[in-house]
Write a protein that holds these residues in place. Sequence first.
Motif, PDB file in Angstrom:
ATOM      1  N   SER A  14       0.834  -1.211   0.000  1.00 40.86           N
ATOM      2  CA  SER A  14       0.000   0.000   0.000  1.00 40.86           C
ATOM      3  C   SER A  14       0.864   1.254   0.000  1.00 40.86           C
ATOM      4  N   GLU A  15       1.902   1.257   0.828  1.00 40.75           N
ATOM      5  CA  GLU A  15       2.777   2.438   0.910  1.00 40.75           C
ATOM      6  C   GLU A  15       3.389   2.743  -0.463  1.00 40.75           C
ATOM      7  N   VAL A  16       3.902   1.713  -1.115  1.00 44.77           N
ATOM      8  CA  VAL A  16       4.570   1.917  -2.404  1.00 44.77           C
ATOM      9  C   VAL A  16       3.567   2.331  -3.483  1.00 44.77           C
ATOM     10  N   PHE A  17       2.452   1.617  -3.564  1.00 45.56           N
ATOM     11  CA  PHE A  17       1.476   1.914  -4.630  1.00 45.56           C
ATOM     12  C   PHE A  17       0.851   3.297  -4.443  1.00 45.56           C
ATOM     13  N   GLU A  18       0.553   3.651  -3.205  1.00 39.75           N
ATOM     14  CA  GLU A  18      -0.095   4.946  -2.978  1.00 39.75           C
ATOM     15  C   GLU A  18       0.891   6.097  -3.176  1.00 39.75           C
ATOM     16  N   THR A  19       2.129   5.934  -2.685  1.00 38.06           N
ATOM     17  CA  THR A  19       3.084   7.036  -2.730  1.00 38.06           C
ATOM     18  C   THR A  19       3.658   7.246  -4.125  1.00 38.06           C
ATOM     19  N   SER A  24      -4.591   2.766  -5.108  1.00 34.72           N
ATOM     20  CA  SER A  24      -4.938   2.283  -3.768  1.00 34.72           C
ATOM     21  C   SER A  24      -5.316   0.807  -3.819  1.00 34.72           C
ATOM     22  N   PRO A  25      -4.435  -0.072  -3.389  1.00 32.34           N
ATOM     23  CA  PRO A  25      -4.768  -1.505  -3.381  1.00 32.34           C
ATOM     24  C   PRO A  25      -5.829  -1.818  -2.328  1.00 32.34           C
ATOM     25  N   THR A  26      -6.782  -2.673  -2.704  1.00 39.34           N
ATOM     26  CA  THR A  26      -7.778  -3.155  -1.747  1.00 39.34           C
ATOM     27  C   THR A  26      -7.497  -4.630  -1.480  1.00 39.34           C
ATOM     28  N   PRO A  27      -7.102  -4.976  -0.240  1.00 43.76           N
ATOM     29  CA  PRO A  27      -6.743  -6.372   0.043  1.00 43.76           C
ATOM     30  C   PRO A  27      -7.898  -7.318  -0.232  1.00 43.76           C
ATOM     31  N   LEU A  28      -7.577  -8.487  -0.764  1.00 46.00           N
ATOM     32  CA  LEU A  28      -8.587  -9.519  -0.989  1.00 46.00           C
ATOM     33  C   LEU A  28      -8.672 -10.410   0.238  1.00 46.00           C
ATOM     34  N   GLY A  29      -9.872 -10.868   0.551  1.00 44.31           N
ATOM     35  CA  GLY A  29     -10.058 -11.772   1.683  1.00 44.31           C
ATOM     36  C   GLY A  29      -9.551 -13.166   1.355  1.00 44.31           C
ATOM     37  N   GLN A  30      -9.450 -14.003   2.386  1.00 43.64           N
ATOM     38  CA  GLN A  30      -8.907 -15.358   2.190  1.00 43.64           C
ATOM     39  C   GLN A  30      -9.695 -16.135   1.133  1.00 43.64           C
ATOM     40  N   GLY A  31     -11.010 -16.006   1.135  1.00 45.05           N
ATOM     41  CA  GLY A  31     -11.828 -16.723   0.165  1.00 45.05           C
ATOM     42  C   GLY A  31     -11.542 -16.284  -1.257  1.00 45.05           C
ATOM     43  N   GLU A  32     -11.337 -14.995  -1.431  1.00 44.25           N
ATOM     44  CA  GLU A  32     -11.047 -14.472  -2.770  1.00 44.25           C
ATOM     45  C   GLU A  32      -9.643 -14.862  -3.215  1.00 44.25           C
ATOM     46  N   ILE A  33      -8.706 -14.952  -2.252  1.00 46.56           N
ATOM     47  CA  ILE A  33      -7.313 -15.278  -2.584  1.00 46.56           C
ATOM     48  C   ILE A  33      -7.220 -16.688  -3.151  1.00 46.56           C
ATOM     49  N   LYS A  34      -8.012 -17.615  -2.595  1.00 47.37           N
ATOM     50  CA  LYS A  34      -7.926 -19.014  -3.037  1.00 47.37           C
ATOM     51  C   LYS A  34      -8.103 -19.139  -4.547  1.00 47.37           C
ATOM     52  N   GLY A  35      -8.952 -18.315  -5.084  1.00 46.71           N
ATOM     53  CA  GLY A  35      -9.217 -18.412  -6.513  1.00 46.71           C
ATOM     54  C   GLY A  35      -8.215 -17.713  -7.395  1.00 46.71           C
ATOM     55  N   ALA A 133      -2.784 -10.828  -1.738  1.00 43.84           N
ATOM     56  CA  ALA A 133      -3.385 -10.379  -3.003  1.00 43.84           C
ATOM     57  C   ALA A 133      -4.256  -9.160  -2.750  1.00 43.84           C
ATOM     58  N   ALA A 134      -4.265  -8.284  -3.730  1.00 41.02           N
ATOM     59  CA  ALA A 134      -5.067  -7.068  -3.594  1.00 41.02           C
ATOM     60  C   ALA A 134      -5.638  -6.685  -4.947  1.00 41.02           C
ATOM     61  N   ASN A 135      -6.780  -6.033  -4.897  1.00 41.80           N
ATOM     62  CA  ASN A 135      -7.382  -5.505  -6.112  1.00 41.80           C
ATOM     63  C   ASN A 135      -6.797  -4.113  -6.375  1.00 41.80           C
ATOM     64  N   VAL A 136      -6.250  -3.951  -7.565  1.00 37.52           N
ATOM     65  CA  VAL A 136      -5.720  -2.647  -7.955  1.00 37.52           C
ATOM     66  C   VAL A 136      -6.305  -2.307  -9.317  1.00 37.52           C
ATOM     67  N   ASP A 137      -7.091  -1.242  -9.354  1.00 36.13           N
ATOM     68  CA  ASP A 137      -7.637  -0.799 -10.645  1.00 36.13           C
ATOM     69  C   ASP A 137      -8.442  -1.907 -11.330  1.00 36.13           C
ATOM     70  N   GLY A 138      -9.131  -2.719 -10.541  1.00 35.39           N
ATOM     71  CA  GLY A 138      -9.973  -3.769 -11.109  1.00 35.39           C
ATOM     72  C   GLY A 138      -9.243  -5.058 -11.444  1.00 35.39           C
ATOM     73  N   GLU A 139      -7.941  -5.103 -11.200  1.00 34.01           N
ATOM     74  CA  GLU A 139      -7.149  -6.311 -11.484  1.00 34.01           C
ATOM     75  C   GLU A 139      -6.523  -6.815 -10.180  1.00 34.01           C
ATOM     76  N   THR A 140      -6.053  -8.071 -10.202  1.00 33.04           N
ATOM     77  CA  THR A 140      -5.476  -8.642  -8.991  1.00 33.04           C
ATOM     78  C   THR A 140      -3.946  -8.600  -9.044  1.00 33.04           C
ATOM     79  N   VAL A 141      -3.381  -7.914  -8.067  1.00 37.37           N
ATOM     80  CA  VAL A 141      -1.927  -7.899  -7.890  1.00 37.37           C
ATOM     81  C   VAL A 141      -1.600  -8.910  -6.799  1.00 37.37           C
TER      82      VAL A 141
END
Lengths: 156, 140
Positions: A14-19, A24-35, A133-141
């Motif tokens: 988050s620090e790197v992407f925002e600065t 702004s990365p949005t963290p994915l939950g454990q259930g979303e990460i599995k996929g 994993a995080a959602n960034v701009d509609g994609e998964t990083v």
Amino acid sequence: MKEKMLRMLGDAISEVFETMFFLSPTPLGQGEIKGCREGGGREVAVQIETEDQACRIVLVLPASVLRTMSVNMLGRSEEGDSWETILDTAREAANMVAGAFLTRLDSGFRRPLGVPEVLSAFDGSSKEWILYAANVDGETVRSYLLMRDAQEGLAA
Amino acid sequence: MGLQVLIVDDSAVMRSVLKKVVSLSGYDVSRFFDAGNGQEALDVLSREWIDLILLDVHMPVMDGLALLRRMQGSELFKTIPTVMVTTEASQEAIQEALQLGARAHVRKPFQPETIRKILETILGDEYERKDAPDVGGCDF
């Protein structure tokens, strides 16, 4: 311990992407990460590790997000569009994420970093990896972390 | 006369960003020079007058600490104000850089404002300034 490392890795991303990239990365939950252990579209994987190989981070970035990062960082689309610039941006992002992660560890664990390397292929399916994993701009990083002597590094 | 600034980083993207940040800092820069490692920086130093260096640590061929060591051995180069701009997390490496003559350390990722303040501290009013824009919330 894994939760603490995940939190620190997420904070570093988050620090790197925002600065630097104004995203702004949005963290994915454990259930979303599995996929999302295996990505879908065109991606770039960059590996960076400490010189003593105690800590390794692989950052997997969708090409579309990388292009946005590159353009946002440079502020001009024509300069940020070349593939060479996009790969340079990926290496620098991994470099900064690893540095920001290490500064969150106990000071005795802050080993010097090596040079980031774009991987021709990456298999993150091993259970050894800790995946953030995080959602960034509609994609998964995705960011994969492997750390030896993790307990020592988390003393802080 | 404007500043002549040398930016030493193996990432061309980061060199571009740093040029932009220095340009926005309010100092009149007459020319930027690029180097992708310490050896290339020495080549620039041997032929150009440089007022300020922004220096990364981790680079191939010759890293930032090796460059600082070489600069310390030269009466001509050792007084050039040098700012480390790096992801380096090791306190030992940062201390070594400061002992080798670096004047300040900025950790990547950075806010443009951080670099502007450091330049003010290091360069003060010695160099000509343009009407400084407010870089607090700007893009790179």
